[in-house]
Design a protein around this motif. Structure first.
Motif, mmCIF file in Angstrom:
data_model
loop_
_atom_site.group_PDB
_atom_site.id
_atom_site.type_symbol
_atom_site.label_atom_id
_atom_site.label_comp_id
_atom_site.label_asym_id
_atom_site.label_seq_id
_atom_site.Cartn_x
_atom_site.Cartn_y
_atom_site.Cartn_z
ATOM 1 N N TYR A 192 -31.335 -30.035 -55.913
ATOM 2 C CA TYR A 192 -31.452 -29.867 -54.459
ATOM 3 C C TYR A 192 -31.515 -31.237 -53.780
ATOM 4 C CZ TYR A 192 -32.263 -25.124 -55.958
ATOM 5 O OH TYR A 192 -32.106 -23.904 -56.557
ATOM 6 N N GLY A 193 -32.267 -32.149 -54.376
ATOM 7 C CA GLY A 193 -32.299 -33.509 -53.840
ATOM 8 C C GLY A 193 -30.927 -34.162 -53.873
ATOM 9 N N LYS A 194 -30.204 -33.934 -54.959
ATOM 10 C CA LYS A 194 -28.874 -34.545 -55.077
ATOM 11 C C LYS A 194 -27.994 -34.167 -53.893
ATOM 12 C CE LYS A 194 -24.625 -34.575 -57.786
ATOM 13 N NZ LYS A 194 -23.943 -34.250 -59.064
ATOM 14 N N TYR A 195 -28.016 -32.884 -53.514
ATOM 15 C CA TYR A 195 -27.117 -32.435 -52.451
ATOM 16 C C TYR A 195 -27.635 -32.791 -51.063
ATOM 17 C CZ TYR A 195 -23.965 -30.665 -55.849
ATOM 18 O OH TYR A 195 -23.043 -30.626 -56.877
ATOM 19 N N ILE A 196 -28.950 -32.945 -50.906
ATOM 20 C CA ILE A 196 -29.477 -33.462 -49.638
ATOM 21 C C ILE A 196 -29.041 -34.906 -49.446
ATOM 22 C CG2 ILE A 196 -31.586 -34.135 -48.401
ATOM 23 C CD1 ILE A 196 -32.963 -31.714 -49.802
ATOM 24 N N PHE A 197 -29.212 -35.722 -50.484
ATOM 25 C CA PHE A 197 -28.934 -37.154 -50.341
ATOM 26 C C PHE A 197 -27.447 -37.486 -50.480
ATOM 27 C CE2 PHE A 197 -33.425 -37.060 -51.923
ATOM 28 C CZ PHE A 197 -33.979 -37.313 -50.682
ATOM 29 N N LYS A 198 -26.660 -36.481 -50.814
ATOM 30 C CA LYS A 198 -25.205 -36.680 -50.871
ATOM 31 C C LYS A 198 -24.508 -36.166 -49.612
ATOM 32 C CE LYS A 198 -21.298 -35.983 -54.033
ATOM 33 N NZ LYS A 198 -20.857 -35.389 -55.323
ATOM 34 N N HIS A 200 -26.377 -34.207 -46.632
ATOM 35 C CA HIS A 200 -27.079 -33.896 -45.387
ATOM 36 C C HIS A 200 -26.825 -34.983 -44.348
ATOM 37 C CE1 HIS A 200 -30.169 -32.991 -42.448
ATOM 38 N NE2 HIS A 200 -30.351 -31.825 -43.033
ATOM 39 N N PRO A 201 -26.454 -34.622 -43.120
ATOM 40 C CA PRO A 201 -26.087 -35.628 -42.105
ATOM 41 C C PRO A 201 -27.167 -36.694 -41.877
ATOM 42 C CG PRO A 201 -25.575 -33.409 -41.314
ATOM 43 C CD PRO A 201 -26.292 -33.233 -42.608
ATOM 44 N N ASP A 202 -28.444 -36.338 -42.031
ATOM 45 C CA ASP A 202 -29.520 -37.299 -41.752
ATOM 46 C C ASP A 202 -29.898 -38.156 -42.955
ATOM 47 O OD1 ASP A 202 -29.583 -36.238 -39.240
ATOM 48 O OD2 ASP A 202 -31.461 -35.125 -39.517
ATOM 49 N N TYR A 203 -29.461 -37.756 -44.163
ATOM 50 C CA TYR A 203 -29.984 -38.441 -45.359
ATOM 51 C C TYR A 203 -28.914 -38.857 -46.363
ATOM 52 C CZ TYR A 203 -34.103 -36.429 -43.291
ATOM 53 O OH TYR A 203 -35.075 -36.087 -42.392
ATOM 54 N N LYS A 204 -27.646 -38.690 -46.008
ATOM 55 C CA LYS A 204 -26.596 -38.918 -47.005
ATOM 56 C C LYS A 204 -26.313 -40.392 -47.293
ATOM 57 C CE LYS A 204 -22.906 -38.574 -43.573
ATOM 58 N NZ LYS A 204 -21.732 -37.832 -43.113
ATOM 59 N N ASP A 205 -26.837 -41.290 -46.469
ATOM 60 C CA ASP A 205 -26.499 -42.704 -46.660
ATOM 61 C C ASP A 205 -27.617 -43.518 -47.309
ATOM 62 O OD1 ASP A 205 -23.962 -42.399 -45.488
ATOM 63 O OD2 ASP A 205 -24.846 -42.507 -43.479
#
Length: 413
Positions: A192-198, A200-205
């Protein structure tokens, strides 16, 4: 609206935190499989949810924005629709599904859930034999298609530990460790973290200082942010020393990271000392809660950048815990407040219920479990402002308020 991550201490004013509201995964906990799923008991879901909702409400009353893990993942899939199919393929690969036809049946069940939020919750809850439609033929039974060796009704295990959002990843500064967890049971949580940080507009970078496909295991409960330049990491049952070497490599020479010192605390392998944050947590600028049994048993290793890129210098410290922490914080002295007030029986009982696992909302203002009344009384007398969380059911998962939260943003001290 702040985007990204920013956590440079354990006690700076908490502005944004990631939680997971316990869900149907707790209904799929078979008593005879508790040990494998890392539980000691079966929480009563309805009450656990009420307690967790109160925890979130307490945080909001303090001005904290509460984010939910399951909602963030759904938002990532909403933002990048093709990410869901990528996730599902990886989820199926890691789900441990037995039998030739069951993976397809499970995939069809998931595909039938159109709402991304409900879909994410279903992937967390686990899947039972009764939920999937298998091909109707006279020559095969569902049992033979799924798993002839298992008497369990589970095709896919639930993820009951997910409400401890501290462990699958750990925010350090403006980046994150996306962990490879100790047990197979929990490592799927890091998807789940992988896909948030890959996505999610607020956390992908954000920068990743550790990745879930690493060779060594580590968990977020072993990582404490001391200040902008220093973190403490536990060498424990759940975090290998070699994983800390990987963090050092990825933090010391990353332009996004200001970390130049890692203090590695060697803690005993024991259920009571599962993570560094079950041993001690910071609650004020100069105060820590501590499990009294840890005193006198700690070796501490200091990792700093060597002269050349890629080189890490390691020195062993034999000083007292008080001196190590005071030096790291750049202050004259720290006060260690023992769980259970020094009473060995109260300490053991309240350590079992995470009496020294507290979440600071601001310096001297901490979330604690209601049931740890001996420790809480000591903390009151030390001048702490306590935000008391009802905990009859939540505590059955063996994790406290710090375990149940992953700060995404804290103000600098």
């Amino acid at each position: 609206m702040t985007k990204g991550l920013h956590v440079t201490s354990e006690i700076g004013q908490l502005k944004k935190v990631c939680l997971h509201r316990p869900g149907d995964e707790l209904l799929n906990l078979p008593p005879d499989e508790l040990e494998r799923l890392l539980f000691d008991d079966v929480p009563f879901l309805e009450v656990a949810q009420q307690e967790h909702d109160r925890f979130a409400e307490i945080l909001r009353e303090q001005g904290v924005e509460v984010l939910y893990l399951e909602k963030l993942v759904a938002e990532a899939f909403d933002a990048v629709p093709e990410a869901r199919a990528e996730f599902q393929k990886q989820w199926l690969d890691e789900a441990g599904i037995k039998g030739k036809m069951a993976p397809q049946a499970v995939s069809e069940l998931l595909d039938s859930i159109t709402d991304n939020f409900e879909y994410v919750k279903k992937t967390m809850a686990g899947i039972t034999k009764a939920e999937v439609e298998m091909p109707h033929t006279s020559s095969v039974t569902l049992d033979s298609l799924v798993n002839t060796e298992s008497e369990s009704d589970l095709i896919v295990d639930p993820m009951p530990n997910l409400y401890f959002t501290r462990d699958p990843f750990a925010v350090v500064g403006t980046g994150v460790n996306l962990n490879r967890m100790y047990s197979v049971t929990r490592n799927r949580e890091t998807l789940y973290g992988k896909y948030i940080f890959k996505y999610h507009p607020d956390y992908k970078d954000v920068s990743l200082y550790f990745r879930r496909d690493a060779s060594f295991h580590t968990e977020g409960g072993d990582v404490l942010n001391i200040n902008e330049h220093t973190i403490a990491v536990g060498i424990s049952q759940r975090t290998q020393a070699a994983a800390i070497d990987v963090m050092a490599q990825n933090m010391f020479w990353n332009s996004d990271s200001k970390i130049d010192t890692i203090l590695a605390f060697d803690i005993p392998v024991s259920r009571a000392f599962m993570h560094l944050d079950t041993v001690f947590t910071q609650i004020d600028v100069d105060k820590f809660t501590i499990h009294p049994a840890i005193m006198g048993t700690l070796k501490v290793y200091k990792l700093t950048p060597g002269k050349n890129p890629g080189e890490v210098d390691i020195t062993e410290t034999t000083d007292t815990l008080e001196h190590v922490l005071a030096s790291a914080l750049g202050i004259d002295a720290v006060k260690l407040i023992p769980c259970g007030g020094g009473d060995p029986i109260a300490a053991a009982r309240e350590q079992w219920n995470d009496g020294s696992n507290t979440l600071a909302v601001a310096p001297g203002k901490i979330c604690v479990y209601q049931r740890n009344n001996v420790t809480n009384d000591v903390l009151y007398k030390e001048g702490m402002e306590l935000l008391v969380v009802p905990s009859a059911e939540l505590s059955r998962g063996r994790g406290g308020p710090r375990c149940m939260s992953m700060p995404f943003w804290r103000e600098d001290l």
